[in-house]
Design a protein around this motif. Structure first.
Motif, mmCIF file in Angstrom:
data_model
loop_
_atom_site.group_PDB
_atom_site.id
_atom_site.type_symbol
_atom_site.label_atom_id
_atom_site.label_comp_id
_atom_site.label_asym_id
_atom_site.label_seq_id
_atom_site.Cartn_x
_atom_site.Cartn_y
_atom_site.Cartn_z
ATOM 1 N N MET A 232 0.823 -1.199 0.000
ATOM 2 C CA MET A 232 0.000 0.000 0.000
ATOM 3 C C MET A 232 0.863 1.258 0.000
ATOM 4 O O MET A 232 0.553 2.242 -0.688
ATOM 5 C CB MET A 232 -0.935 0.000 1.204
ATOM 6 C CG MET A 232 -2.001 -1.082 1.172
ATOM 7 S SD MET A 232 -3.172 -0.992 2.564
ATOM 8 C CE MET A 232 -4.181 0.402 2.061
ATOM 9 N N GLU A 236 1.107 4.175 -3.067
ATOM 10 C CA GLU A 236 0.933 5.615 -2.890
ATOM 11 C C GLU A 236 2.169 6.374 -3.361
ATOM 12 O O GLU A 236 2.056 7.442 -3.984
ATOM 13 C CB GLU A 236 0.634 5.959 -1.433
ATOM 14 C CG GLU A 236 0.363 7.442 -1.244
ATOM 15 C CD GLU A 236 -0.041 7.810 0.170
ATOM 16 O OE1 GLU A 236 -0.474 8.962 0.378
ATOM 17 O OE2 GLU A 236 0.090 6.959 1.067
ATOM 18 N N GLY A 268 0.758 6.403 6.594
ATOM 19 C CA GLY A 268 -0.566 6.387 5.978
ATOM 20 C C GLY A 268 -1.017 4.982 5.616
ATOM 21 O O GLY A 268 -2.198 4.641 5.756
ATOM 22 N N ALA A 269 -0.082 4.153 5.162
ATOM 23 C CA ALA A 269 -0.425 2.782 4.793
ATOM 24 C C ALA A 269 -0.883 1.988 6.017
ATOM 25 O O ALA A 269 -1.812 1.177 5.926
ATOM 26 C CB ALA A 269 0.772 2.104 4.136
ATOM 27 N N ARG A 271 -2.433 3.192 8.647
ATOM 28 C CA ARG A 271 -3.789 3.641 8.977
ATOM 29 C C ARG A 271 -4.819 3.002 8.039
ATOM 30 O O ARG A 271 -5.836 2.450 8.486
ATOM 31 C CB ARG A 271 -3.887 5.158 8.875
ATOM 32 C CG ARG A 271 -3.058 5.933 9.889
ATOM 33 C CD ARG A 271 -3.417 7.406 9.842
ATOM 34 N NE ARG A 271 -2.519 8.224 10.637
ATOM 35 C CZ ARG A 271 -1.462 8.860 10.156
ATOM 36 N NH1 ARG A 271 -1.168 8.776 8.863
ATOM 37 N NH2 ARG A 271 -0.683 9.586 10.930
ATOM 38 N N ARG A 272 -4.564 3.087 6.752
ATOM 39 C CA ARG A 272 -5.539 2.588 5.778
ATOM 40 C C ARG A 272 -5.656 1.072 5.827
ATOM 41 O O ARG A 272 -6.749 0.520 5.626
ATOM 42 C CB ARG A 272 -5.136 3.032 4.365
ATOM 43 C CG ARG A 272 -5.216 4.540 4.148
ATOM 44 C CD ARG A 272 -5.157 4.875 2.671
ATOM 45 N NE ARG A 272 -4.026 4.242 2.010
ATOM 46 C CZ ARG A 272 -2.782 4.704 2.037
ATOM 47 N NH1 ARG A 272 -2.515 5.828 2.694
ATOM 48 N NH2 ARG A 272 -1.809 4.082 1.400
ATOM 49 N N TYR A 273 -4.559 0.401 6.093
ATOM 50 C CA TYR A 273 -4.612 -1.057 6.095
ATOM 51 C C TYR A 273 -5.541 -1.571 7.192
ATOM 52 O O TYR A 273 -6.370 -2.446 6.950
ATOM 53 C CB TYR A 273 -3.215 -1.633 6.283
ATOM 54 C CG TYR A 273 -3.190 -3.145 6.239
ATOM 55 C CD1 TYR A 273 -3.345 -3.821 5.034
ATOM 56 C CD2 TYR A 273 -3.036 -3.904 7.400
ATOM 57 C CE1 TYR A 273 -3.341 -5.209 4.984
ATOM 58 C CE2 TYR A 273 -3.029 -5.290 7.355
ATOM 59 C CZ TYR A 273 -3.185 -5.933 6.143
ATOM 60 O OH TYR A 273 -3.197 -7.305 6.107
ATOM 61 N N THR A 275 -7.870 0.185 9.006
ATOM 62 C CA THR A 275 -9.237 0.702 9.000
ATOM 63 C C THR A 275 -9.994 0.354 7.722
ATOM 64 O O THR A 275 -11.182 0.012 7.769
ATOM 65 C CB THR A 275 -9.234 2.226 9.184
ATOM 66 O OG1 THR A 275 -8.448 2.838 8.143
ATOM 67 C CG2 THR A 275 -8.651 2.598 10.537
ATOM 68 N N GLU A 276 -9.322 0.413 6.566
ATOM 69 C CA GLU A 276 -10.003 0.183 5.302
ATOM 70 C C GLU A 276 -9.958 -1.282 4.864
ATOM 71 O O GLU A 276 -10.987 -1.861 4.513
ATOM 72 C CB GLU A 276 -9.395 1.068 4.208
ATOM 73 C CG GLU A 276 -9.565 2.570 4.473
ATOM 74 C CD GLU A 276 -8.868 3.425 3.437
ATOM 75 O OE1 GLU A 276 -8.467 2.870 2.377
ATOM 76 O OE2 GLU A 276 -8.711 4.638 3.673
ATOM 77 N N LYS A 277 -8.782 -1.888 4.896
ATOM 78 C CA LYS A 277 -8.682 -3.261 4.407
ATOM 79 C C LYS A 277 -9.168 -4.275 5.431
ATOM 80 O O LYS A 277 -9.879 -5.225 5.087
ATOM 81 C CB LYS A 277 -7.242 -3.579 3.997
ATOM 82 C CG LYS A 277 -7.110 -4.945 3.337
ATOM 83 C CD LYS A 277 -5.810 -5.098 2.595
ATOM 84 C CE LYS A 277 -5.772 -6.428 1.854
ATOM 85 N NZ LYS A 277 -4.532 -6.577 1.044
ATOM 86 N N ALA A 283 -6.276 1.788 14.383
ATOM 87 C CA ALA A 283 -5.119 1.615 13.504
ATOM 88 C C ALA A 283 -3.873 2.109 14.229
ATOM 89 O O ALA A 283 -3.784 3.300 14.548
ATOM 90 C CB ALA A 283 -5.303 2.390 12.214
#
Length: 289
Positions: A232, A236, A268-269, A271-273, A275-277, A283
């Motif tokens: 991720m 980016e 950032g990766a 956080r997104r991993y 919460t999003e994935k 996170a």
């Protein structure tokens, strides 16, 4: 280059006083950017297993790797070393529950200079590797697996202070060795009497380490999550910033002038991993330096 100096392989023997036997090398089948290894022998020596042609998950991973390598192999992107792209190695592919969720770390393709294991480590990479024509810097994730484990268990993680400072800065390396070893072996029963202080201090700070090996989260699980986070971050770095990069297991190598970008995309990766994935509410944000 040799031919430009008038030397032809088929006539190589004329350049030597004694007869020379020229061995004709058979062309090697190009290596796949996706490797599935069996359980025996681990990631370094486990047998390579065939991948089903109708495995849609494998096709998706391969597609992402092909796109990543196409970007990294652009002229001028990676210089100073022989680089032929990246591959991912997954483990335990012969386990009945295997669903491409174990391992997945990044390694150099065949016939490359394996920058990730160059003799001299970070110093050697800094002197040899060039990204986008610049010297490189490695943005490291401090205690990556420890941070990931906090996130998977929903525990708060302090991403500011040193996770290996357990009260005695002079014994930091001792603490780091114990925690890294315990997580790698999936047990807190490592180090013997020599690491008694580190064990007691680590279990006091991180009591959940007592459950290593029984909490359903193993080393290969952590490696997989780490590699997915790295993917991720690289995506980016490519899509948003258009910069060169090379992954380590727990670090991202970027051009020196983009060191802040390297740290930003890693945070950032994370956080997104989570919460999003993974769809988790919490996170963890690691300490990146």
């Amino acid at each position: 280059m040799v031919e430009s100096h008038g030397v032809r392989l088929e006539a190589l023997g004329v350049h030597f006083a004694k007869p020379v036997r020229v061995k004709t090398l058979k062309p090697r089948t190009p290596e796949s950017c996706l490797i599935a290894r069996g359980q025996k022998g681990g990631e370094a020596s486990g047998s390579i297993l065939p991948i089903a042609v109708d495995d849609m998950h494998a096709k998706a991973i391969t597609s992402r790797m092909v796109a990543l390598n196409k970007y990294l192999l652009d002229p001028g992107r990676v210089d100073g070393i022989v680089f032929n792209g990246l591959k991912r190695i997954f483990n335990n592919a012969d386990h009945p529950d295997f669903r491409w969720q174990w391992g997945g770390r990044f390694y150099s393709m065949l016939r490359s200079d394996r920058y990730e294991s160059l003799k001299g480590g970070k110093t050697a990479r800094a002197s040899l590797v060039r990204l986008d024509g610049e010297p490189v810097v490695e943005t490291d994730i401090s205690a990556s697996h420890l941070c990931i484990l906090h996130g998977l268990m929903g525990l708060p993680f302090d991403g500011v202070t040193d996770p290996y400072d357990l009260g005695d800065p002079a014994r930091r390396e001792e603490a780091k060795w114990f925690i890294t070893r315990a997580m790698g072996k999936a047990t807190s029963d490592v180090g013997g009497k020599r690491y008694r202080w580190a064990r007691e201090a680590a279990l006091d700070r991180y009591p959940f380490l007592k459950d290593l090996g029984t909490n359903g989260i193993g080393t290969l699980d952590l490696q997989y999550h780490e590699a997915e986070i790295m993917m991720m971050a690289m995506k980016e770095a490519r899509d948003r910033y258009g910069i060169g990069f090379l992954p380590m297991h727990d670090a991202l190598m970027v051009p020196w002038s983009k060191r802040d970008v390297g740290a930003e995309v890693l945070r950032g990766a994370f956080r997104r991993y989570f919460t999003e994935k993974l769809g988790l509410e919490y996170a963890p944000v690691p300490r990146v330096h």
